[in-house]
Design an enzyme around this catalytic site. Structure first.
Site, PDB file in Angstrom:
ATOM      1  N   HIS A   1       0.890  -1.320  -0.003  1.00  0.00           N
ATOM      2  CA  HIS A   1       0.103  -0.011  -0.160  1.00  0.00           C
ATOM      3  C   HIS A   1       0.889   1.162  -0.034  1.00  0.00           C
ATOM      4  O   HIS A   1       0.158   2.506  -0.315  1.00  0.00           O
ATOM      5  CB  HIS A   1      -0.881  -0.063   1.101  1.00  0.00           C
ATOM      6  CG  HIS A   1      -0.559   0.221   2.382  1.00  0.00           C
ATOM      7  ND1 HIS A   1      -0.345  -0.687   3.692  1.00  0.00           N
ATOM      8  CD2 HIS A   1      -0.259   1.621   3.016  1.00  0.00           C
ATOM      9  CE1 HIS A   1       0.179  -0.066   4.467  1.00  0.00           C
ATOM     10  NE2 HIS A   1       0.141   1.180   4.374  1.00  0.00           N
TER      11      HIS A   1
ATOM     12  N   ASP B   1       1.085  -7.669   2.251  1.00  0.00           N
ATOM     13  CA  ASP B   1       1.398  -6.289   2.062  1.00  0.00           C
ATOM     14  C   ASP B   1       2.875  -5.751   1.753  1.00  0.00           C
ATOM     15  O   ASP B   1       3.677  -5.271   2.673  1.00  0.00           O
ATOM     16  CB  ASP B   1       0.708  -5.704   3.193  1.00  0.00           C
ATOM     17  CG  ASP B   1       0.363  -4.148   2.799  1.00  0.00           C
ATOM     18  OD1 ASP B   1       0.948  -3.545   1.779  1.00  0.00           O
ATOM     19  OD2 ASP B   1      -0.295  -3.507   3.373  1.00  0.00           O
TER      20      ASP B   1
ATOM     21  N   SER C   1       4.050   2.101   8.455  1.00  0.00           N
ATOM     22  CA  SER C   1       3.767   1.137   7.412  1.00  0.00           C
ATOM     23  C   SER C   1       4.930   0.842   6.671  1.00  0.00           C
ATOM     24  O   SER C   1       5.997   1.836   6.478  1.00  0.00           O
ATOM     25  CB  SER C   1       2.715   1.776   6.420  1.00  0.00           C
ATOM     26  OG  SER C   1       1.567   1.412   6.943  1.00  0.00           O
TER      27      SER C   1
HETATM   28  N1  ARG Z   1      -4.845   0.707   7.742  1.00  0.00           N
HETATM   29  C1  ARG Z   1      -3.554   0.758   7.028  1.00  0.00           C
HETATM   30  C2  ARG Z   1      -3.024   1.912   7.255  1.00  0.00           C
HETATM   31  O1  ARG Z   1      -3.329   2.720   7.870  1.00  0.00           O
HETATM   32  C3  ARG Z   1      -3.371   0.250   5.548  1.00  0.00           C
HETATM   33  C4  ARG Z   1      -4.312   0.875   4.788  1.00  0.00           C
HETATM   34  C5  ARG Z   1      -4.170   0.463   3.155  1.00  0.00           C
HETATM   35  N2  ARG Z   1      -5.126  -0.883   3.199  1.00  0.00           N
HETATM   36  C6  ARG Z   1      -6.230  -0.811   2.888  1.00  0.00           C
HETATM   37  N3  ARG Z   1      -6.818  -1.971   2.545  1.00  0.00           N
HETATM   38  N4  ARG Z   1      -6.941   0.368   2.711  1.00  0.00           N
HETATM   39  O2  ARG Z   1      -2.487   2.829   6.243  1.00  0.00           O
HETATM   40  N1  GLU Z   2      -1.220   1.455   7.734  1.00  0.00           N
HETATM   41  C1  GLU Z   2      -0.653   2.461   8.551  1.00  0.00           C
HETATM   42  C2  GLU Z   2       0.289   3.280   7.671  1.00  0.00           C
HETATM   43  O1  GLU Z   2       0.250   3.330   6.587  1.00  0.00           O
HETATM   44  C3  GLU Z   2       0.068   1.987   9.644  1.00  0.00           C
HETATM   45  C4  GLU Z   2      -0.984   1.450  10.437  1.00  0.00           C
HETATM   46  C5  GLU Z   2      -0.904   2.308  11.694  1.00  0.00           C
HETATM   47  O2  GLU Z   2      -1.708   3.414  11.708  1.00  0.00           O
HETATM   48  O3  GLU Z   2      -0.595   1.735  12.750  1.00  0.00           O
HETATM   49  O4  GLU Z   2       1.443   3.849   7.982  1.00  0.00           O
END
Ligand code: ARG
Ligand code: GLU
Length: 720
Positions: free
Chosen positions: A84, A220, A655
């Site tokens: 991502h 990921d 991330s």
């Molecule tokens: N929750 C993660 C973050 O905050 C991953 C976001 C990307 N993945 C998704 N399925 N939208 O960035």
């Molecule tokens: N998916 C988040 C990022 O893009 C990390 C998840 C979180 O917030 O811990 O940095």
């Protein structure tokens, strides 16, 4: 009596104070944590992780692009980050013929690695405490305004004094709300190329449905490479550039993890607010987030309804859905977590102890006043925050209005505007127009507009309604549907042909008419309202809050070591490099439910559903699964482990961060948290706050067995 309440408060808070997993530590000061880390199982030293005298792990961690972390895993600049995080670049390199998002991408030779102009990798080379220099000339008597000025001047001088003697980029960053300052030296690499990415049904498996959720099965990751000029120095993209030979790269462990194993995460957390007073946490979690969640729920429901009906719409709204859905789900987790784990009550108990501590000495009074003074400021701030929230989350959720906003400049040109400038504006607008209509579905937008204007009207007091809302009342007798019908019926911005015709044949004489387009009128009504009634007050409140936070933080920095000597203080995340550590382990998210700490490929097969986009499994992965062809990447239990959770205190920006074992070997890539624990940005609770990582063995299995890109495996250092 006083005494009694103090003891009570201390006991109450203690339980939430001894929390070894909490904290995002400054790498240069890691010596302070070394003993605890080693007691938890770490076999290396703080000096192995961070040193400026010899190469150390810090030389293998970068800020990838603007908001993620990446790590180096070979002598040739090979870099791992999340799928991502690489997503935008994978998308940019995709065409109809080569759809890398769908098919995945693998450069089978170095020549095939794809340049990504504009993609930087920033490596922190050194950090030096310059607090004394930054605060020189600041005393208790300095006013807040003067203080700001003096600090800015001091920082400029510090930067100037070192700038010319270093090849690195230097900045001064504030920690602990302006109570500590570090001068930071960064090396910025500018030629970073795309090397590989799995197909989205692996790299984004589970999609938004599984986002923030455990158990998780997302592969990921994506692969990049840093290039430098022939002298080994960072340089802009050039064909002749060569792979970067870093001072350090991580060794990869194929041993996997077990419950209770020590781990640490090294990366770039963006923002946390752990030291806010309870009034602020309450406003955040119980006032603002519920509104945002409610508005986004309405929008996402509308998106879902149309996305389910039509495959084209599903793709058109996929990224918009992901964008809104990511925060939406996280904030729901924050609201619930703060409630279930008594976040406000814990803060209040701490504040009682803090006040007691302040009362013990006259010179601590300013700290007590700071805490007390938050209440009226936040009370005032609430109105303006709410106004901004409705403006952004309701008013500007109407795509038509947001799109129209791009034409504001064009609507104000006149006969004196140089033709050259007009041409430039028009040229830009052509691109904006094409990309807007590619992913625009008017029925969704109309329905969103009705829902959002209804909510806006119903929930904002009269003096906080932009003119356009009053017009709905006066001209349309409060009938939002009638207004929306007019808006979409009359505006040219619903039609690509009409917009293009305007751009093809634009003359300054047409600007006035353009400015009267109802979508632009709506936008400007909101913008004017913001500028006249919200902006200055917001800035003013923020200034007051920041000054109070600085003093309150200073008070906490004095009080906590005295009252809670076992508690080690750490500064909030501020997009600088940090180390966090915790143990691998499952958790109990709610009554009767226990989560194991890892997932396997079996779970992917259980979730498989060819009819649901997020759960499609490719034939190739199924074949490998059925043949149990996992090679050396299998766990000792014979299965393919996909992801695992641990108690590391991470946040957005982490991330792609390396998650490392007791020896400092790479176990996986951090990519998410469990939604139950997302309150950790405000209040940390070790029983529920877990970070999610993809297992490096699954990553290597995909590179090696799935994609057959052996050359990448060969350049890595792998500890079997
Ligand atoms: N929750 C993660 C973050 O905050 C991953 C976001 C990307 N993945 C998704 N399925 N939208 O960035
Ligand atoms: N998916 C988040 C990022 O893009 C990390 C998840 C979180 O917030 O811990 O940095």
């Amino acid at each position: 009596m006083k005494k009694l309440s103090l003891t009570f408060a201390i006991i109450f808070v203690m339980s939430s104070v001894i929390r070894a997993d909490e904290g995002m530590w400054i790498p240069a000061l890691l010596q302070r944590n070394e003993a605890e880390m080693q007691a938890m199982g770490m076999k290396i030293t703080a000096d192995d992780i961070y040193s400026i005298n010899h190469s150390s792990m810090k030389d293998a961690v970068v800020l990838f692009g603007g908001g993620c972390t990446g790590e180096l895993v070979s002598e040739q600049g090979l870099l791992l980050t999340n799928h991502h995080c690489g997503y935008g670049w994978i998308q940019r390199h995709s065409t109809v013929e080569h759809d890398y998002l769908t098919e995945g991408f693998w450069a089978m030779t170095q020549d095939e690695e794809l340049p990504c102009p504009g993609l930087t990798a920033k490596m922190m080379r050194n950090m030096v405490d310059v607090t004394d220099k930054v605060l020189a000339g600041v005393t208790d008597a300095t006013t807040d305004e003067e203080r700001e000025k003096v600090i800015k001047e001091n920082i400029d001088n510090i930067v100037k004094s070192v700038e010319n003697d270093t090849e690195y980029a230097v900045t001064v960053e504030s920690f602990y709300q302006g109570n500590q300052y570090f001068l930071i030296y960064n090396e910025i690499f500018r030629d970073t190329r795309m090397v590989g990415a799995p197909p989205s049904n692996i790299g984004k498996f589970g999609g938004d449905t599984d986002n923030w959720v455990w158990p998780r099965h997302t592969g990921d990751f994506s692969v990049f490479r840093i290039y430098v000029d022939k002298d080994g120095k960072p340089a802009e993209y050039n064909e002749d550039n060569v792979p970067y030979n870093p001072d350090y790269h991580f060794t990869i462990s194929l041993k996997g993890v077990e419950e209770g194993d020590f781990t640490f995460v090294f990366g770039y957390p963006a923002r946390t607010n752990e030291y806010l007073p309870s009034v602020a946490v309450n406003q955040e979690a119980n006032v603002i987030y519920p509104v945002v969640v409610d508005l986004r729920t309405q929008i996402l429901d509308i998106y879902n309804k149309y996305q389910e009906k039509d495959a084209k719409v599903r793709i058109q709204y996929a990224s918009k859905h992901a964008g809104l859905g990511n925060g939406w789900k996280k904030w729901m987790g924050v609201i619930e977590g703060i409630r279930n784990f008594k976040g406000i009550e814990k803060k209040q108990a701490f504040e009682a102890a803090y006040n007691d501590w302040c009362m013990q000495e006259r010179r601590r009074m300013k700290y007590m006043h700071a805490l007390r003074d938050f209440t009226p400021v936040y009370e005032e701030y609430e109105k303006y925050r709410m106004a901004s929230t409705y403006l952004n989350e309701a008013g500007l959720s109407v795509e038509l209005i947001k799109f129209a906003a791009n034409f504001n400049k064009l609507s104000t040109v006149d006969k004196d505007t140089p033709q050259e400038d007009i041409d430039k504006i028009i040229n830009n607008l052509r691109g904006t127009t094409a990309s807007f209509f590619k992913d625009y579905y008017q029925p969704i937008d109309e329905e969103v507009a009705v829902a959002m204007f209804e909510a806006y009207r119903a929930n904002q007091p009269e003096d906080f309604r932009p003119g356009i809302l009053n017009e709905i009342d006066s001209k349309y007798k409060g009938d939002v549907k009638a207004y929306v019908g007019y808006l979409f019926g009359k505006s040219i911005f619903t039609s690509e042909d009409k917009v293009n015709a305007l751009l093809d044949d634009f003359k300054p004489g047409k600007a006035k008419k353009l400015a009267k387009d109802p979508a632009l009128v709506a936008y400007n009504s909101m913008l004017d309202f913001y500028n006249e009634n919200v902006k200055d007050k917001t800035i003013e409140c923020n200034k007051k809050i920041n000054n109070l936070r600085r003093v309150y933080m200073e008070g906490q920095m004095k009080m906590i070591p005295e009252v809670y000597p076992e508690r080690n203080l750490y500064p909030d995340a501020n997009f600088t490099l940090r180390v966090t550590y915790g143990k691998v382990g499952g958790f109990k998210p709610k009554d009767a439910v226990t989560y194991r700490h890892y997932t396997t490929l079996d779970g992917i097969m259980q979730k498989e559903n060819p009819d649901i986009y997020d759960y499609v499994v490719t034939d190739r992965l199924r074949e490998l699964y059925e043949a149990k062809d996992f090679g050396r990447y299998a766990d000792k239990d014979g299965s393919m482990h996909v992801a695992f959770i641990a108690g590391n205190h991470t946040t957005g920006g982490n991330s792609g961060s390396p998650i490392l074992n007791a020896e400092g070997e790479l176990l996986g890539l951090n990519f998410d948290r469990t939604w139950e624990g997302t309150m950790s940005d405000l209040v940390y609770d070790p029983s529920i706050c877990k970070n999610i990582s993809v297992d490096i063995r699954y990553v290597l299995f995909l590179i090696d067995k799935y994609a057959g890109c052996r050359r990448l495996i060969e350049e890595m250092t792998i500890d079997e």
